[in-house]
Design an enzyme around this catalytic site. Structure first.
Site, short mmCIF file in Angstrom:
data_model
loop_
_atom_site.label_atom_id
_atom_site.label_comp_id
_atom_site.label_asym_id
_atom_site.label_seq_id
_atom_site.Cartn_x
_atom_site.Cartn_y
_atom_site.Cartn_z
N GLU A 238 0.86 -1.18 0.00
CA GLU A 238 0.00 0.00 0.00
C GLU A 238 0.89 1.23 0.00
OE1 GLU A 238 -3.55 2.10 2.65
OE2 GLU A 238 -2.42 0.40 3.45
N ALA B 213 -2.07 8.61 6.95
CA ALA B 213 -0.98 8.58 7.93
C ALA B 213 0.34 8.13 7.34
CB ALA B 213 -1.37 7.66 9.09
N GLY C 220 -8.79 8.00 3.50
CA GLY C 220 -7.59 8.45 2.79
C GLY C 220 -8.00 9.51 1.78
N HIS D 195 -14.71 4.26 10.57
CA HIS D 195 -14.16 4.87 9.36
C HIS D 195 -15.21 5.51 8.46
CE1 HIS D 195 -10.39 2.87 10.39
NE2 HIS D 195 -9.81 3.57 9.43
N ASP E 245 -8.49 -3.31 7.68
CA ASP E 245 -7.34 -2.40 7.60
C ASP E 245 -6.71 -2.23 8.98
OD1 ASP E 245 -5.46 -0.66 6.54
OD2 ASP E 245 -6.76 1.10 6.66
N ALA F 288 -5.79 6.26 11.83
CA ALA F 288 -4.52 5.64 11.39
C ALA F 288 -4.69 4.13 11.37
CB ALA F 288 -3.39 6.04 12.32
#
Length: 382
Positions: free
Chosen positions: A119, A132, A212, A243, A266, A303
């Protein structure tokens, strides 16, 4: 081994017979008992570590890697992609090499690790989309670098997340796809044309869509709408309750359908850690009492996650009203299809990788009772 439980699709009581590590028979039975549910072991294609161990850490050891991997059995996860995030080449090379050594040392780890996920580091430099990930390690697409990392991993890199606006992205994507690496769009501020070019070059997934990203976006067009409306892109989402709001999860689910969603936790390397502030690579992160993992000093910027895939399944059912079976497919069949690997299946002749659990729908929780991998009990007991 003989296991009695309710099959996760039909809820029909069955007896599963396991011989030599494989499912030898699945027979319907009559049972007046309250039996747990049985389903294939989960597969998560984006797990960054566990218990203070990050797979992208230059100090990763084989022992720490194996310990972090094994911890996931307790959540019903029998397969995963260790995920390495943006870092120096040396740290990434070490992480992939250590994962390879761990898989070569322990057969169970080699079975659990269906591949690896890189990633970054070819992502957006902007605050927000970068998340992050460390700015000083973000760089342009580099096919030579990926080839060297692939060699270090023992050819285990199966998924790569990048930003379509990264210099050289279209040609780079084609090279990856032609060499067995699926491409996901993520940590991006790309425009419509750049996203279209990435899809034309072979990108097939969106990494944690809706996260993100900038805190504020123009209403349209923007890179979330562009990916959501692209039928060639499956959307991975983090349905952990932190999230994404329920309304966003529902919108993504209704737009993509049950076959167009991949669930991922994640989980960060701080998953499984006690609440408090933790240092990593000179930065401070905090595990909140609620389970959220954030950049220390505030509660908004996340994060990674502090929970695992089992939580995401239960929360997905609660948020969308989808069936448990459909949510389970989003964490098994769908990620396996997009990354061209074979995950666990509850079928005769397949490896005995399954999980027994109870579904507390009133409180949106799964309680994993037992995990079986390769015909062996690896968590829980009868």
């Amino acid at each position: 081994m003989r296991v009695q439980a309710r099959e996760f699709r039909s809820q029909q009581p069955v007896e599963i017979v396991v011989e030599d590590g494989k499912i030898a028979a699945i027979n319907e039975i009559e049972s007046a008992e309250t039996l747990p549910i049985v389903a294939p072991g989960l597969f998560d294609l984006q797990i960054n570590g566990y218990g203070g161990t990050w797979f992208s850490d230059e100090k990763l050891t084989v022992e720490k890697c194996l310990e972090a991997l094994r911890a996931h059995y307790q959540y019903g996860i029998t397969h995963l992609f260790p995920t390495l995030i943006t870092n120096s080449y040396e740290a990434l090379e070490n992480g992939f090499a250590i994962i390879r050594q761990a898989c070569e040392k322990e057969a169970w780890a080699n079975r659990m690790v269906l591949g690896c996920h890189l990633e970054g580091p070819y992502i957006a430099t902007e605050d927000g989309p970068r998340g992050a990930h460390p700015l000083d390690q973000v760089r342009a697409c580099d096919w030579d670098e990926v080839q060297r990392l692939q060699a270090a991993s023992g050819n285990r890199i199966r998924l790569l997340t990048l930003a379509p606006e990264s210099p050289g992205a279209p040609e780079f994507i084609t090279n990856c796809v032609n060499n067995g690496i699926a491409i996901s769009i993520g940590h991006t501020a790309a425009n419509t044309e750049q996203i279209g070019a990435a899809v034309a070059a072979g990108a097939t997934l969106s990494t944690h869509l809706g996260n993100g990203a900038h805190g504020t976006l123009r209403r349209h067009p923007n890179y979330i709408w562009d990916q959501l409306g692209e039928p060639k892109l499956t959307a991975s989402i983090i349905s952990d309750g932190h999230h994404l709001p329920a309304s966003v999860v529902r919108s993504f689910y209704f737009a993509k359908g049950k076959d167009g969603i991949v669930l991922t936790c994640d989980a960060s390397g701080l998953a499984g850690c006690e609440p408090g502030v933790h240092d990593y690579h000179g930065a401070k992160f905090e595990v909140l009492e609620s389970g959220k993992v954030v950049i220390a000093g505030q509660s908004q910027f996340l994060a990674g996650s502090g929970v695992q895939t089992d939580v995401c399944i239960a929360t997905m059912v609660e948020m969308t009203g989808c069936s448990l079976a459909d949510a389970w497919d989003m964490a098994t069949i769908n990620p396996a299809r997009i990354s061209h690997v074979e995950c666990a299946k509850l079928a005769v002749g397949k490896p005995a990788d399954f999980v027994l659990f109870e579904h507390d729908s009133a409180n949106a929780k799964l309680h994993v009772l037992q995990t079986i991998a390769d015909g062996e009990v690896v968590f829980g007991s009868f």
